[in-house]
Motif scaffolding. Structure first.
Motif, short mmCIF file in Angstrom:
data_model
loop_
_atom_site.label_atom_id
_atom_site.label_comp_id
_atom_site.label_asym_id
_atom_site.label_seq_id
_atom_site.Cartn_x
_atom_site.Cartn_y
_atom_site.Cartn_z
N LYS A 235 -6.06 -16.34 -1.70
CA LYS A 235 -5.14 -15.20 -1.81
C LYS A 235 -4.52 -15.00 -3.19
CE LYS A 235 -2.98 -11.81 0.36
NZ LYS A 235 -2.54 -12.05 1.74
N THR A 247 -8.31 -7.42 -1.14
CA THR A 247 -8.27 -8.26 0.06
C THR A 247 -8.93 -7.45 1.18
OG1 THR A 247 -6.03 -7.43 0.39
CG2 THR A 247 -6.23 -9.60 -0.62
N THR A 248 -8.87 -7.93 2.41
CA THR A 248 -9.69 -7.27 3.46
C THR A 248 -9.23 -5.85 3.82
OG1 THR A 248 -8.30 -8.07 5.29
CG2 THR A 248 -10.13 -9.50 4.60
N GLY A 249 -7.94 -5.58 3.66
CA GLY A 249 -7.41 -4.27 4.10
C GLY A 249 -7.50 -4.10 5.61
N LEU A 250 -7.46 -5.21 6.33
CA LEU A 250 -7.55 -5.11 7.81
C LEU A 250 -6.17 -5.01 8.47
CD1 LEU A 250 -10.40 -7.72 8.49
CD2 LEU A 250 -10.56 -5.23 8.58
N SER A 251 -5.12 -5.18 7.70
CA SER A 251 -3.77 -5.28 8.30
C SER A 251 -3.38 -4.09 9.18
CB SER A 251 -2.71 -5.54 7.23
OG SER A 251 -2.80 -4.59 6.20
N GLN A 288 -4.45 -16.76 6.10
CA GLN A 288 -3.66 -15.52 6.12
C GLN A 288 -3.27 -15.16 7.55
OE1 GLN A 288 -2.70 -14.58 3.06
NE2 GLN A 288 -3.97 -16.38 2.66
N TRP A 351 -0.55 1.63 2.18
CA TRP A 351 -0.99 0.25 2.06
C TRP A 351 -0.87 -0.16 0.59
CZ3 TRP A 351 -4.33 -2.81 -0.70
CH2 TRP A 351 -4.58 -4.10 -0.19
N HIS A 354 -0.76 -7.44 -1.29
CA HIS A 354 0.30 -8.42 -1.03
C HIS A 354 1.13 -8.73 -2.29
CE1 HIS A 354 2.31 -11.70 0.93
NE2 HIS A 354 1.85 -12.58 0.06
N ARG A 357 3.38 -6.03 -3.14
CA ARG A 357 4.57 -6.10 -2.28
C ARG A 357 5.55 -7.12 -2.86
NH1 ARG A 357 2.13 -4.98 3.81
NH2 ARG A 357 0.19 -4.12 3.05
N ASP A 386 0.67 -0.86 8.18
CA ASP A 386 0.62 -2.12 8.92
C ASP A 386 2.01 -2.62 9.31
OD1 ASP A 386 1.74 -3.45 6.63
OD2 ASP A 386 -0.24 -3.84 5.81
N ASP A 388 5.10 -4.17 10.63
CA ASP A 388 5.09 -5.12 11.73
C ASP A 388 6.45 -5.82 11.78
OD1 ASP A 388 2.82 -7.09 13.24
OD2 ASP A 388 4.75 -7.99 12.73
N VAL A 391 6.23 -9.78 10.79
CA VAL A 391 5.63 -10.09 9.49
C VAL A 391 6.43 -9.44 8.36
CG1 VAL A 391 3.53 -9.87 8.12
CG2 VAL A 391 3.36 -10.30 10.57
N ASN A 392 6.89 -8.24 8.59
CA ASN A 392 7.64 -7.54 7.55
C ASN A 392 8.95 -8.27 7.24
OD1 ASN A 392 7.95 -5.44 5.70
ND2 ASN A 392 8.89 -4.06 7.19
N ASN A 395 8.38 -11.74 5.59
CA ASN A 395 8.02 -11.67 4.17
C ASN A 395 9.17 -11.18 3.31
OD1 ASN A 395 5.09 -12.32 3.38
ND2 ASN A 395 4.87 -11.30 5.35
P1 FAD Z 1 -5.62 -10.17 3.80
O1 FAD Z 1 -5.22 -10.97 2.63
O2 FAD Z 1 -7.02 -9.73 3.88
O3 FAD Z 1 -5.24 -11.05 5.06
C1 FAD Z 1 -5.81 -10.87 6.36
C2 FAD Z 1 -4.70 -10.68 7.37
O4 FAD Z 1 -3.82 -11.79 7.38
C3 FAD Z 1 -3.81 -9.48 7.10
O5 FAD Z 1 -4.42 -8.29 7.53
C4 FAD Z 1 -2.55 -9.84 7.84
O6 FAD Z 1 -2.66 -9.57 9.21
C5 FAD Z 1 -2.48 -11.35 7.65
N1 FAD Z 1 -1.62 -11.67 6.50
C6 FAD Z 1 -1.97 -11.69 5.20
N2 FAD Z 1 -0.92 -12.05 4.43
C7 FAD Z 1 0.10 -12.28 5.26
C8 FAD Z 1 1.44 -12.69 5.07
N3 FAD Z 1 1.96 -12.96 3.88
N4 FAD Z 1 2.22 -12.80 6.15
C9 FAD Z 1 1.74 -12.55 7.39
N5 FAD Z 1 0.49 -12.16 7.63
C10 FAD Z 1 -0.33 -12.03 6.58
N6 FAD Z 1 1.88 -7.54 6.54
C11 FAD Z 1 1.79 -6.81 7.67
O7 FAD Z 1 0.78 -6.88 8.37
N7 FAD Z 1 2.82 -6.00 8.05
C12 FAD Z 1 3.97 -5.87 7.31
O8 FAD Z 1 4.87 -5.15 7.71
C13 FAD Z 1 4.06 -6.62 6.10
N8 FAD Z 1 5.15 -6.52 5.31
C14 FAD Z 1 5.23 -7.26 4.15
C15 FAD Z 1 6.38 -7.18 3.36
C16 FAD Z 1 6.45 -7.90 2.17
C17 FAD Z 1 7.70 -7.82 1.33
C18 FAD Z 1 5.39 -8.73 1.77
C19 FAD Z 1 5.46 -9.52 0.50
C20 FAD Z 1 4.26 -8.84 2.56
C21 FAD Z 1 4.17 -8.13 3.77
N9 FAD Z 1 3.04 -8.24 4.60
C22 FAD Z 1 2.97 -7.47 5.74
C23 FAD Z 1 2.05 -9.31 4.40
C24 FAD Z 1 0.83 -8.97 3.56
O9 FAD Z 1 1.22 -8.40 2.34
C25 FAD Z 1 -0.15 -8.03 4.27
O10 FAD Z 1 -0.45 -8.54 5.56
C26 FAD Z 1 -1.46 -7.97 3.50
O11 FAD Z 1 -1.23 -7.58 2.17
C27 FAD Z 1 -2.36 -6.97 4.18
O12 FAD Z 1 -3.53 -6.79 3.45
P2 FAD Z 1 -4.91 -7.37 3.95
O13 FAD Z 1 -5.16 -6.97 5.35
O14 FAD Z 1 -5.91 -7.00 2.93
O15 FAD Z 1 -4.61 -8.93 3.91
#
Ligand code: FAD
Length: 561
Positions: A235, A247-251, A288, A351, A354, A357, A386, A388, A391-392, A395
């Motif tokens: 990460k 990253t995956t953008g699956l959130s 993650q 979106w 991370h 953010r 995303d 949540d 998670v929101n 973080n």
């Molecule tokens: P990837 O890196 O591809 O990760 C795969 C999956 O893992 C994500 O889709 C997500 O479900 C989970 N994941 C990844 N990072 C985290 C993390 N730090 N905490 C918990 N789960 C994680 N994520 C949300 O889904 N909803 C939110 O409301 C949210 N708010 C955030 C607020 C802040 C201030 C910060 C710093 C992060 C937040 N995140 C949130 C966590 C994270 O930034 C996103 O999940 C991630 O960037 C989504 O992109 P991705 O699917 O490409 O993640």
């Protein structure tokens, strides 16, 4: 007994790994798939912006098509859950209600009401856990009745529990042949998904993240295809300002349950099993989804998890109340292009990466503005696809160093952080076109450009784009001193969410940084990344040394990076 069942979709808008729907199909002679568009419930539980509304409606349409292809139908009805279900249960002589178990307080309250209604009407309730890897209650029980408050302890508890349940089988046409949905001829129209116009919601930006299970699965397959990328995923080494997600953008798909985290977890396990080496939690892809699980677990058992007051794990801080400063941050008018570009992407697309953010959350809270994380959380809640509950908030507490994260002297520099991976500022030029003609040398700090350069770029700072709203070095030093004082006064609270080894992401990051040669050409890598990333989201892992983009304040560590 064979039932007449309503399967109630809430999140979990999918036909793969949907154990409560499988249970309904296996125990019933008829199954009615129902979605209650309970606007008061949805808007009362979390702020929902227009982009997320669109994502939800698209996801419902996608589910409706998938059910239609299996000879069934999704009954979409508007109104309160209780009123709609009371009527349907009687009208259709229902004997069983099935749905996914959710953990947020607004869902547990709703579930209590639904159970009471079913009891009154003599209807059996069957519900399964499918939005998380584990039943979070099991994790808490295995930890002696308390949620594990650090990621390390959390992983330890999981190691005792063993692997999560395997995903439920996919739902097929045959399922609905055995167990019919009584489709009322010619009356399907009234159960259609309403349009945005019907709901009075306006969105005028293009769809970059189409909602729905089929789009989520397509995106997942694209990533899984690239096995090298999966096994090497780390990460901290992904790029926050590539023009397409690194990253995956699956959130968004996990957040609404269009995709199952369990299915994703097991797909990753299969790939790991075929490779000699792979990255590990906390930085790996499985790591993650375990972060997600961690925050779900802690949130489910922590009072007032999304608030500071009354939240036992959160430092109690006298944040500034400054609406004007909050508005500048929210509307991308801080005068720091890196911060403003991220906030623009958030508002336009729903979106952001991370680490992006991280940058804006740190800036709002302990870094620069000293404004409460709750304010930032609410803005994210409104704009993120995303968004949540668990998670929101988790973080935001992390980024503001209110809980979970303790290296509060590390503050992201709003100039250097973004420049490291995108020195030409392609990302800034895309999201802040007013700055697009600035030379790369000045684009991250345009106020330092001589007036003739500003005139030539067609953008005078202070007139066409704001001056920086704060002096970063000054305010970050002041804030660090404030934070140090808070932490010394509330040492016991700070210790609750602290591991002996402290921040595991930092450990992963430091190792990466040692491996990284300083001469790496990030500009070239970012450009290559942008070329490689297909719109469907095919990604390659790239290195990013973001450690050096933080400032350790001199009076505390004797070091300015
Ligand atoms: P990837 O890196 O591809 O990760 C795969 C999956 O893992 C994500 O889709 C997500 O479900 C989970 N994941 C990844 N990072 C985290 C993390 N730090 N905490 C918990 N789960 C994680 N994520 C949300 O889904 N909803 C939110 O409301 C949210 N708010 C955030 C607020 C802040 C201030 C910060 C710093 C992060 C937040 N995140 C949130 C966590 C994270 O930034 C996103 O999940 C991630 O960037 C989504 O992109 P991705 O699917 O490409 O993640």
């Amino acid at each position: 007994m064979t039932h007449r069942t309503i399967h109630l979709f809430r999140k979990g808008l999918r036909l793969h790994d949907n154990p409560s729907l499988v249970g309904a199909l296996e125990s019933s002679e008829v199954v009615y798939p129902v979605y209650v568009l309970d606007r008061a419930f949805l808007e009362g539980s979390m702020a929902t912006g227009a982009l997320r509304w669109r994502f939800l409606l698209q996801s419902l349409q996608d589910l409706q098509s998938s059910l239609a292809a299996r000879g069934s139908l999704l009954y979409v009805l508007q109104g309160s859950h209780e009123a709609v279900l009371r009527q349907l249960i009687q009208q259709w002589s229902i004997t069983q209600l099935t749905f996914d178990t959710e953990v947020e307080p607004f869902y547990t309250q709703l579930d209590d009401h639904l159970c009471a209604l079913c009891k009154e009407l003599g209807v059996v309730v069957h519900s399964c856990v499918a939005h998380t890897l584990y039943d979070v209650k099991r994790i808490i029980k295995a930890n002696g009745g308390e949620p594990p408050l650090t990621y390390k302890k959390f992983l330890h508890v999981l190691s005792i529990l063993g692997e999560p349940d395997t995903p439920a089988r996919d739902i097929t046409l045959q399922d609905f042949q055995k167990c019919k949905t009584p489709v009322e001829d010619g009356r399907e129209e009234q159960y259609q998904v309403p349009s945005l116009e019907d709901l009075g919601i306006e969105v005028d930006v293009e769809v970059l993240w189409p909602g729905g299970e089929s789009h989520g699965l397509k995106r997942l397959e694209k990533h899984i295809e690239s096995q090298g990328w999966v096994v090497n995923f780390s990460k901290p080494r992904t790029i926050p300002n590539s023009l397409l997600p690194s990253t995956t953008g699956l959130s968004p798909y996990f957040s609404l349950g269009c995709l199952s985290v369990r299915s994703f977890y097991y797909r990753l396990s299969n790939i790991y099993a075929q490779s000699k080496n792979h990255s590990l939690p906390p930085v790996s892809l499985q790591g993650q989804v375990l972060w997600r699980e961690f925050f779900y677990t802690v949130a489910s058992a922590t009072p007032n998890f999304t608030k500071m007051a009354g939240n036992p794990i959160c430092l109690q801080i006298h944040w500034y109340e400054n609406q004007a400063a909050l508005d500048k941050w929210r509307t991308a008018q801080t005068g720091f292009p890196w911060i403003d570009a991220i906030m623009t992407q958030l508002r336009q697309e729903g979106w952001i990466h991370h680490l992006a953010r991280h940058a804006v959350a740190c800036f709002l809270t302990r870094g620069d503005l000293w404004i409460s994380w709750e304010e930032g959380m609410k803005v994210f809640e409104k704009y993120l696809l995303d968004a949540d509950y668990s998670v929101n908030a988790g973080n935001w507490m992390w980024l503001s160093a209110s809980a979970f994260f303790h290296q509060y002297t590390r503050i992201f520099c709003p100039v250097r952080f973004g420049r490291r991976t995108d020195p030409d500022g392609q990302y800034l030029r895309k999201y802040l076109p007013v700055l697009k003609n600035f030379p790369s040398k000045y684009i991250y700090e345009p106020w330092t450009a001589p007036l003739e350069v500003q005139l030539e770029a067609g953008c005078v700072i202070g007139k066409d784009y704001p001056l920086p709203m704060v002096n970063h070095l000054e305010v970050s030093q002041r804030n660090t001193a404030l934070m140090r004082q808070v932490r010394s006064e509330q040492e016991n609270t700070a210790q609750l969410t602290r591991d002996v080894a402290d921040d595991p992401m930092e450990i992963g990051m430091k190792r990466e940084c040692r491996d990284q040669r300083p001469s790496d050409d990030f500009s070239e890598k970012t450009e290559r990344a942008n070329k490689r990333f297909s719109p469907e989201g095919e990604h390659k892992s790239l290195s990013c040394n973001w450690a050096s983009d933080t400032i350790r304040l001199p009076e505390l560590s004797g070091e300015v990076m």
